[in-house]
Write a protein that holds these residues in place. Structure first.
Motif, mmCIF file in Angstrom:
data_model
loop_
_atom_site.group_PDB
_atom_site.id
_atom_site.type_symbol
_atom_site.label_atom_id
_atom_site.label_comp_id
_atom_site.label_asym_id
_atom_site.label_seq_id
_atom_site.Cartn_x
_atom_site.Cartn_y
_atom_site.Cartn_z
ATOM 1 N N ASN A 30 21.117 3.315 3.193
ATOM 2 C CA ASN A 30 21.455 2.290 4.179
ATOM 3 C C ASN A 30 20.115 1.805 4.718
ATOM 4 O OD1 ASN A 30 22.610 0.661 6.099
ATOM 5 N ND2 ASN A 30 23.274 2.323 7.423
ATOM 6 N N ILE A 31 19.746 0.567 4.400
ATOM 7 C CA ILE A 31 18.425 0.040 4.728
ATOM 8 C C ILE A 31 18.531 -0.905 5.911
ATOM 9 C CG2 ILE A 31 16.407 -1.204 3.872
ATOM 10 C CD1 ILE A 31 17.328 -0.348 1.022
ATOM 11 N N SER A 32 17.886 -0.518 7.000
ATOM 12 C CA SER A 32 17.866 -1.327 8.218
ATOM 13 C C SER A 32 16.498 -1.978 8.354
ATOM 14 C CB SER A 32 18.138 -0.452 9.448
ATOM 15 O OG SER A 32 17.999 -1.219 10.619
ATOM 16 N N THR A 33 16.485 -3.299 8.363
ATOM 17 C CA THR A 33 15.221 -4.034 8.474
ATOM 18 C C THR A 33 15.127 -4.814 9.775
ATOM 19 O OG1 THR A 33 16.155 -5.928 7.322
ATOM 20 C CG2 THR A 33 15.044 -4.274 5.965
ATOM 21 N N ASP A 34 15.933 -4.448 10.746
ATOM 22 C CA ASP A 34 15.995 -5.150 12.033
ATOM 23 C C ASP A 34 16.462 -6.593 11.900
ATOM 24 O OD1 ASP A 34 15.339 -2.963 13.578
ATOM 25 O OD2 ASP A 34 13.185 -3.359 13.443
ATOM 26 N N ALA A 35 17.104 -6.908 10.794
ATOM 27 C CA ALA A 35 17.718 -8.228 10.621
ATOM 28 C C ALA A 35 19.186 -8.110 11.017
ATOM 29 C CB ALA A 35 17.582 -8.691 9.174
#
Length: 171
Positions: A86-91
């Motif tokens: 689960n990749i969170s890129t602050d988008a």
């Protein structure tokens, strides 16, 4: 409960992700990696596995097989799910990445070079290549997994210095 009653339209206040696949195809002691084309917006000139977006009518396994075939022309076997990130890129949205390994019997591939160029890279020499930033954190773990090992589950975030962090859940 029918398709329209699943609640898929209740998106307000929920984390939304774009589903993608990433596969590392192995032959002997080499991995097939793509050096991304210099004009690509994401990871230009860096080495990554094969993969891409999961289409509406696909499951992650079928999408990974399709992407491998489209990008290399290879038929692979023994494909195994190794990790879900689960990749969170602050988008507003993130990425749900399904990471696979597979084997190829042959080394001849086809490539149209639109997305990048394909290369068989010795596993022992991976540190000499400009890899996408999560590969040095991920590859040692997934390449050492037993054939029957359960997949890893990881949360990918970035620290205050914008450096990638992968936190794996241990079962």
């Amino acid at each position: 409960m029918g398709a329209h009653e699943q609640g898929a339209d209740a998106t307000a206040g929920h984390w939304l992700t774009i589903p993608r696949t990433l596969c590392f195809v192995q032959n002997s002691d080499d991995l097939l990696l793509m050096k991304r084309a210099p004009h690509r917006r994401v990871f230009p000139n860096q080495y990554n596995g094969l993969g891409g977006h999961i289409e509406r009518d696909e499951d992650p396994f079928s999408a990974a097989m399709r992407e491998i075939k489209e990008e290399s022309g290879l038929d692979v076997y023994d494909m195994r799910l190794r990790a879900v990130h689960n990749i969170s890129t602050d988008a507003v949205t993130g990425i749900m990445l399904f990471v696979f390994t597979a084997w190829a019997d042959r080394r001849e591939f086809i490539s149209d070079d639109v997305e990048g160029t394909l290369h068989w890279v010795p596993i022992a020499a991976l540190s000499e290549y400009d890899l996408v930033e999560d590969l040095p954190l991920m590859l040692p773990r997934i390449l050492q997994m037993a054939p029957d090992a359960a997949p890893l589950f990881g949360l990918v975030t970035y620290d205050e210095m914008d450096k990638i962090q992968i936190q794996y859940v241990h079962s």
